[in-house]
Design a protein around this motif. Structure first.
Motif, PDB file in Angstrom:
ATOM      1  N   LYS A 210      23.833  47.400  68.718  1.00 40.77           N
ATOM      2  CA  LYS A 210      24.377  48.652  69.285  1.00 40.77           C
ATOM      3  C   LYS A 210      25.860  48.785  68.963  1.00 40.77           C
ATOM      4  O   LYS A 210      26.336  49.853  68.575  1.00 40.77           O
ATOM      5  CB  LYS A 210      24.147  48.685  70.798  1.00 40.77           C
ATOM      6  CG  LYS A 210      22.705  48.977  71.197  1.00 40.77           C
ATOM      7  CD  LYS A 210      22.585  49.111  72.709  1.00 40.77           C
ATOM      8  CE  LYS A 210      21.166  49.493  73.119  1.00 40.77           C
ATOM      9  NZ  LYS A 210      21.008  49.460  74.587  1.00 40.77           N
TER      10      LYS A 210
ATOM     11  N   SER B 155      26.290  49.659  65.379  1.00 39.29           N
ATOM     12  CA  SER B 155      25.912  51.058  65.145  1.00 39.29           C
ATOM     13  C   SER B 155      27.068  51.982  65.502  1.00 39.29           C
ATOM     14  O   SER B 155      27.405  52.903  64.755  1.00 39.29           O
ATOM     15  CB  SER B 155      24.685  51.432  65.989  1.00 39.29           C
ATOM     16  OG  SER B 155      23.595  50.600  65.666  1.00 39.29           O
ATOM     17  N   ARG B 156      27.684  51.725  66.661  1.00 41.75           N
ATOM     18  CA  ARG B 156      28.832  52.548  67.080  1.00 41.75           C
ATOM     19  C   ARG B 156      29.953  52.436  66.064  1.00 41.75           C
ATOM     20  O   ARG B 156      30.587  53.423  65.697  1.00 41.75           O
ATOM     21  CB  ARG B 156      29.339  52.090  68.461  1.00 41.75           C
ATOM     22  CG  ARG B 156      28.456  52.532  69.603  1.00 41.75           C
ATOM     23  CD  ARG B 156      29.091  52.279  70.978  1.00 41.75           C
ATOM     24  NE  ARG B 156      28.060  52.295  71.990  1.00 41.75           N
ATOM     25  CZ  ARG B 156      27.440  51.222  72.481  1.00 41.75           C
ATOM     26  NH1 ARG B 156      27.805  50.002  72.079  1.00 41.75           N
ATOM     27  NH2 ARG B 156      26.485  51.343  73.387  1.00 41.75           N
TER      28      ARG B 156
ATOM     29  N   ALA C  52      22.770  46.767  61.784  1.00 42.89           N
ATOM     30  CA  ALA C  52      22.792  48.221  61.973  1.00 42.89           C
ATOM     31  C   ALA C  52      22.782  48.919  60.623  1.00 42.89           C
ATOM     32  O   ALA C  52      23.535  48.550  59.708  1.00 42.89           O
ATOM     33  CB  ALA C  52      24.038  48.627  62.764  1.00 42.89           C
TER      34      ALA C  52
ATOM     35  N   PRO D 257      16.798  47.814  62.076  1.00 47.48           N
ATOM     36  CA  PRO D 257      17.548  48.280  63.252  1.00 47.48           C
ATOM     37  C   PRO D 257      16.706  49.133  64.209  1.00 47.48           C
ATOM     38  O   PRO D 257      16.901  50.348  64.319  1.00 47.48           O
ATOM     39  CB  PRO D 257      18.726  49.050  62.650  1.00 47.48           C
ATOM     40  CG  PRO D 257      18.326  49.395  61.270  1.00 47.48           C
ATOM     41  CD  PRO D 257      17.310  48.402  60.821  1.00 47.48           C
TER      42      PRO D 257
ATOM     43  N   ILE E 229      15.363  48.735  68.321  1.00 44.95           N
ATOM     44  CA  ILE E 229      15.617  47.882  69.485  1.00 44.95           C
ATOM     45  C   ILE E 229      14.329  47.175  69.911  1.00 44.95           C
ATOM     46  O   ILE E 229      14.287  45.961  70.020  1.00 44.95           O
ATOM     47  CB  ILE E 229      16.226  48.683  70.660  1.00 44.95           C
ATOM     48  CG1 ILE E 229      17.528  49.378  70.235  1.00 44.95           C
ATOM     49  CG2 ILE E 229      16.481  47.756  71.862  1.00 44.95           C
ATOM     50  CD1 ILE E 229      18.647  48.484  69.781  1.00 44.95           C
TER      51      ILE E 229
END
Lengths: 350, 350
Positions: free
Chosen positions: A171, A174-175, A203, A248, A250
């Motif tokens: 996560k 990804s951000r 990611a 990627p 979850i």
């Protein structure tokens, strides 16, 4: 008749542990008490079980003194140390780690496939690897229908299989990418394998490594799919090769599976046998764009099968796409199903 | 000797078009003028070519009057309408769409594999599908070494293959999920196939559909890999089956490929032949966790091959992991390579 089992969850605060608690809330297994166990660090935390707060206790050998069924999901070294302690104190262990899976007198069980193997248990029962379980659920009905000679599988595995920290890492990455960070500046440290030498971003990437590399340049994850399939199907002759890849996502493992059956059947036959199979939901209507999706599998106990096609050249060859929630059927739900099966077959001494 | 070609890029403002301009900046092909063509909507925009601003012109039949080589990447219907116009006006067309790929007298070319096929061109040359091209680059050296009887491929394809709007959609969905939006509330509308009935989220998901469904429940993308392989390798006997899957990667297609060779060879032989093969970079050292990664392929012209292993049961069976930038070798770079090959073989009349 018993008035219910005392069940312990070892590793109650982990990614699978919290799902184990959810599955125990939903099980038909008669429960007397549920005990939540974890490391000293997590002891004292309160988790909800059926609306009631339960304190997490520190795991010690004596934790198992009054336990009938202990479900372990706290890593291989914890299982290695404490599972024999639990057995010594009279509990039956359902172990989610790879620690005992290939040990001869330890049944490795997917209830839809080989529930009967539980009858030979010596105190420990192993829960197979997540990627193996969903493949077994999809292949067993086909094996019964037509026999299976060969399996080639490529996986598209979710990050939750690598634990809560890996989820946070992907996560975070990804951000960072959405904020314009360059690949070389991304936060890494856990994936693909926390204990391995190098770490890479997952990611917006795909990593063809799950677990460490082992014999013949296959990873341990790939060997698990090979060896566990033979053990669960009780067939050393079945040919299995695997390529395991983390993507990627979850939660929700997807698998592209090619099989060769012993007997030629039609795609309609395959669909019909899967439609009736325990634990399987057939999602296979190309005309309506219906096929299994990782995102749709989250929170469901079933294994979803679709994209069933005959190979274009090999008349007994078939391709399919198999998806399941890796934390549920791949781990927590299969473990609780094993406990239910132990009860059904009266294999737990109280 | 000529003093350079007049080259037109049709679809200059698209995801592949902008990469075509980059590749033309890097090519050894002698260039006289570069003309950028697009729809009326994009006409008038200025794009940089070797530091110089070039105006995008509206695509009309007369655009090709002074053009020697026209590279098309603006969708099948534009190619259908304008490629014959370009040929009529004396240009050689390199077409990036699927429009003419399976037409008999249209060469379908991956220069590392079948450059000679260009000699039979009748004005139009087709650039193969992105997922096919990188597979061909990796398989051709193996075919030369040992013959190839059979291919089973599962793809892990990037979203940029679906165009610029699809990239924006998956980024938007990623942000929404990281912000806690539920799957049913995500923005959809383009993926998996803009023209198809239903649209699904791709962010943190895997979609086993690329292009529309077609014959025998295979998608058009899967059929492309099957049919184009046979045409490029000039071998109708080669057995190919494909499962094409889109994953949340922006650029860089990965492929899990199983092959059966005609002659048994060692993994060392395979590595050696790939190490020397044109367009291939071998990245295969499990002891150092070296294997191809989509993220690392971005911006590179090569095809990366690793995870080479012998099948565990079939002595002439091998598995490998093949990765390439789908916008470069999968599209823009292969097209410019075709133009270079046309020049090298003196196949463009000026």
């Amino acid at each position: 008749m018993n008035d219910g089992y005392n069940v312990a969850v070892v590793g109650a605060t982990g990614a699978v542990g919290t799902k184990l608690i959810e599955m125990l809330e939903q099980t038909n297994l008669p429960l007397k008490n549920v005990k939540l166990l974890a490391s000293k660090r997590s002891a004292g935390r309160k988790l909800l079980f059926k609306g009631e707060g339960l304190f997490v206790e520190e795991l010690v050998p004596e934790s198992f003194d009054d336990i009938d069924i202990a479900i372990f999901s706290a890593g291989g070294s914890i299982s290695q140390k404490f599972a024999p302690e639990a057995v010594k104190r009279g509990a039956v262990v359902v172990d989610n780690t790879s620690q005992f899976r290939m040990v001869d007198d330890v049944p490795l069980v997917v209830p839809e496939v080989n529930k009967e193997a539980l009858k030979k248990h010596q105190g420990i029962i192993a829960n197979p690897n997540c990627s193996t379980i969903q493949m077994m659920v999809a292949l067993e009905p086909i094996k019964k229908l037509a026999g299976i000679g060969r399996v080639i599988v490529s996986t598209y595995q979710a990050v939750s299989g690598a634990g809560a920290k890996a989820i946070e890492e992907v996560k975070q990455q990804s951000r960072e990418i959405l904020d314009g960070k360059l690949p070389e500046d991304l936060t890494t440290g856990i994936l693909p394998v926390a204990s391995d030498k190098k770490h890479y971003p997952l990611a917006f990437n795909a990593l063809a490594q799950i677990d460490e590399f082992a014999d013949k340049d296959y990873t341990k994850e790939e060997w698990k799919m090979v060896n566990e399939t033979k053990k669960i199907m009780e067939d050393d002759q079945i040919k299995v090769s695997a390529t395991c890849v983390r993507i990627p996502v979850i939660t929700g493992h997807s698998e592209s599976i090619y099989i060769e059956t012993e007997k030629e059947v039609s795609v309609a036959d395959l669909r019909a046998c899967l439609e009736d199979a325990p634990g399987v939901v057939l999602e296979d209507d190309p005309s309506q764009q219906i096929y299994p999706q990782a995102m749709n599998s989250v929170g469901k106990k079933d294994t979803f099968v679709g994209r069933i096609r005959q190979d274009l050249d090999v008349t007994n060859g078939y391709h399919m796409w198999v998806v399941s929630d890796n934390l549920l059927k791949g781990a927590a739900w299969n473990s609780v199903q094993i406990a239910e099966s132990l009860h059904e077959l009266d294999l737990v001494k109280i």
